[in-house]
Design a protein around this motif. Sequence first.
Motif, mmCIF file in Angstrom:
data_model
loop_
_atom_site.group_PDB
_atom_site.id
_atom_site.type_symbol
_atom_site.label_atom_id
_atom_site.label_comp_id
_atom_site.label_asym_id
_atom_site.label_seq_id
_atom_site.Cartn_x
_atom_site.Cartn_y
_atom_site.Cartn_z
ATOM 1 N N VAL A 9 0.873 -1.168 0.000
ATOM 2 C CA VAL A 9 0.000 0.000 0.000
ATOM 3 C C VAL A 9 0.909 1.216 0.000
ATOM 4 N N PRO A 10 0.606 2.237 -0.811
ATOM 5 C CA PRO A 10 1.434 3.452 -0.771
ATOM 6 C C PRO A 10 1.473 4.040 0.640
ATOM 7 N N GLU A 11 2.637 4.593 1.015
ATOM 8 C CA GLU A 11 2.805 5.089 2.388
ATOM 9 C C GLU A 11 1.815 6.179 2.754
ATOM 10 N N ASP A 12 1.455 7.027 1.806
ATOM 11 C CA ASP A 12 0.535 8.123 2.133
ATOM 12 C C ASP A 12 -0.894 7.622 2.363
ATOM 13 N N GLN A 13 -1.217 6.402 1.945
ATOM 14 C CA GLN A 13 -2.557 5.849 2.139
ATOM 15 C C GLN A 13 -2.621 4.866 3.303
ATOM 16 N N GLU A 14 -1.491 4.560 3.910
ATOM 17 C CA GLU A 14 -1.453 3.572 4.984
ATOM 18 C C GLU A 14 -1.679 4.263 6.333
ATOM 19 N N SER A 15 -2.545 3.675 7.161
ATOM 20 C CA SER A 15 -2.803 4.261 8.474
ATOM 21 C C SER A 15 -1.646 3.950 9.425
ATOM 22 N N LYS A 19 0.537 0.521 9.539
ATOM 23 C CA LYS A 19 1.990 0.549 9.398
ATOM 24 C C LYS A 19 2.660 -0.154 10.573
#
Length: 110
Positions: A9-15, A19
């Motif tokens: 999952v892209p880092e900016d979309q991961e909670s 994470k």
Amino acid sequence: MSIDQDSWVPEDQESVTGKLQRKMKQSPLVPVGLAGFAVIVAYGLYRLKGRGDVKMSVHLIHTRVAAQACVVAATALGTSYSIYKEYRQRQSLERSTVSEQLKKEHSTKE
């Protein structure tokens, strides 16, 4: 270490919790090290009043060294565990590949 491509999952979309869960799955002993760090720091703060004749700086240095040792030990154990797990996976993959090749050779001879 291996990365699970299916759960990327892209880092900016991961909670933040997602994470943290992913990191805990990759290195299971790092949270243990962080918990040990927190316990040692809390104990050091608790013992701050009853330190006796020990200077404040010496007490804080001892607490810091103990906390860092706990984190380093947990990280080293987690890394060793990950290396061992990957080694076992590679070994089982090689064994299955060799057994498949032997089966193919045996079936072509007949």
